[in-house]
Design a protein around this motif. Structure first.
Motif, short mmCIF file in Angstrom:
data_model
loop_
_atom_site.label_atom_id
_atom_site.label_comp_id
_atom_site.label_asym_id
_atom_site.label_seq_id
_atom_site.Cartn_x
_atom_site.Cartn_y
_atom_site.Cartn_z
N ARG A 193 -0.93 2.79 7.52
CA ARG A 193 -1.58 1.48 6.67
C ARG A 193 -3.07 2.68 7.16
NH1 ARG A 193 -1.75 -3.39 4.57
NH2 ARG A 193 -0.82 -4.31 7.13
N HIS A 230 -3.43 6.28 5.00
CA HIS A 230 -3.15 5.78 3.21
C HIS A 230 -4.71 5.50 2.87
CE1 HIS A 230 -4.00 3.02 -0.01
NE2 HIS A 230 -2.15 4.54 -0.93
N GLU A 233 1.04 -0.50 10.92
CA GLU A 233 -0.66 0.04 10.34
C GLU A 233 -1.35 1.23 10.84
OE1 GLU A 233 -2.58 -3.11 10.34
OE2 GLU A 233 -0.49 -3.52 9.64
N PHE A 268 0.99 -1.06 -0.18
CA PHE A 268 -0.17 0.21 0.56
C PHE A 268 0.94 1.33 -0.06
CE2 PHE A 268 0.69 -1.39 4.56
CZ PHE A 268 0.96 0.56 5.28
#
Length: 370
Positions: free
Chosen positions: A208, A211, A205, A56
């Motif tokens: 993430r 994102h 995390e 990602f």
């Protein structure tokens, strides 16, 4: 490793565990914990982390020192960095005797008592070797020796191979880590290397989440090297990145375990959420911002008092170049620096959510001065 105490106004009560549900990415966390990555030799863990980041992040790369980076919006100015160290404590071979028994030195801070009888994965020539940590049997000890604690120099590694094979495959300088499986009990994870592979998990995390939220800022998750022997990787990474501000993740002492004096170390039980360090080296504005964010989002937290150093990568990051405003977010942990460290994934999730929320809500132009 930070001392801890209860923060005012937080959603925490020792009589009733928090109903804070974690979302565990076990397909990432388990291989990350299982990878052998002692200080200075983090490449295997770095590979797991990098491959997950590449699913990602806008940019993933490493430096010559062993730090690994995952970026969002690489062209958006000076970054905010989220840092958790990737290394684990280990052992380094110092001698092989004529019988093939191996002497080792600490690579990080071991208590020799927890090493007795353990198995070690040696990152050896021609492929990994498993060895056992040997000690004189109690039957052969003098009565006075039975009351003494073990010292590392009195222990040895035994691969079961002949001396010639050991010397060929395990030269001086070969490193190893404890060989222990990952297992879970309810919301709790038990493993070697949770200090601080769990921090490397948290920062990725959190990235993430950012994102997924489409945050426009430049944010870099850093899995740093060599924290356990002096936070050297943090120094290299922060100098290179020249960040606007930083959040550093590590573990702190879980305080419901026997033998912990809460008057000395404060209070941070499993289920109490993210632990925030208050220190001369942390930024008061960032700490206040983290507290305000936790309250707005009903994320559980505790506070820790560390009048001088925090004992984390933040101590190096804060002193980089002209100084970097830092916050320290910690996961309560039992059995630190042992083969069977334990964390509660509710606290891990609180750290992830708090960091992502704080970064995501920063104004376009932020002033982190004291």
């Amino acid at each position: 490793m930070a001392r801890s105490d209860t923060g005012p106004g937080q959603a925490y009560a020792s009589a009733a565990p928090l109903l804070y549900t974690p979302q565990v990415n076990i397909n990432f966390l388990q291989p990350l914990l299982e990878a052998a990555g002692p200080s200075g030799f983090e490449a295997r863990a770095a590979k797991v982390w990098s491959e997950e980041a590449a699913t990602f992040a806008h940019r993933v790369y490493s430096d010559h020192y062993g730090n690994v980076y995952a970026e969002l919006n690489p062209d958006a100015g000076r970054p905010i960095i989220l840092m958790g160290h990737l290394d684990e404590i280990g052992l380094m071979v110092s001698h092989v005797d004529d019988k093939g028994f191996i002497s080792v030195l600490n690579l990080g801070g071991w208590d020799a008592q927890v090493l007795v009888g353990q198995r070690v994965r040696l990152l050896a020539e021609e492929g990994d070797l498993l060895a056992v940590i040997g000690k004189k049997p109690i039957h052969l000890m003098e009565a006075s020796d039975r009351e003494k604690g073990s010292k590392l120099e009195d222990l040895w590694l035994d691969t079961g191979l002949e001396a010639e094979d050991v010397r060929r495959r395990v030269p001086v300088g070969t490193v190893g880590v404890i060989e222990q499986p990952v297992f879970t009990v309810g919301e709790r994870v038990v493993s070697k290397a949770l200090d601080n592979r769990i921090g490397a998990y948290v920062v990725l995390e959190a990235l993430r989440q950012l994102h997924g939220a489409g945050v426009p800022r430049r944010v870099i998750a850093v899995a740093s090297a060599q924290e356990e022997i002096g936070a050297f990787g943090a120094r290299v990474a922060s100098y290179q990145l020249d960040p606007e501000a930083a959040l550093v993740v590590d573990v702190t002492f879980e305080t419901a375990q026997p033998g912990v004096d809460v008057k000395k170390v404060g209070r941070a039980e499993f289920g109490s959420g993210a632990n925030l360090s208050v220190s001369a080296l942390t930024s008061p504005k960032i700490v206040k911002g983290l507290i305000d964010t936790a309250r707005r989002h009903e994320i559980p937290y505790t506070l820790s008092a560390n009048p001088r150093r925090t004992g984390t990568d933040a101590d190096e990051v804060a002193l980089t170049r002209a100084g970097v405003p830092c916050g320290v977010v910690s996961v309560p942990q039992r059995y630190m620096h042992s083969p069977s460290e334990m964390v509660d994934m509710r606290d891990v999730q609180a750290c992830i959510d708090l960091m992502a929320a704080w970064v995501g809500e920063l104004p376009e132009t932020s002033d982190h001065s004291r």
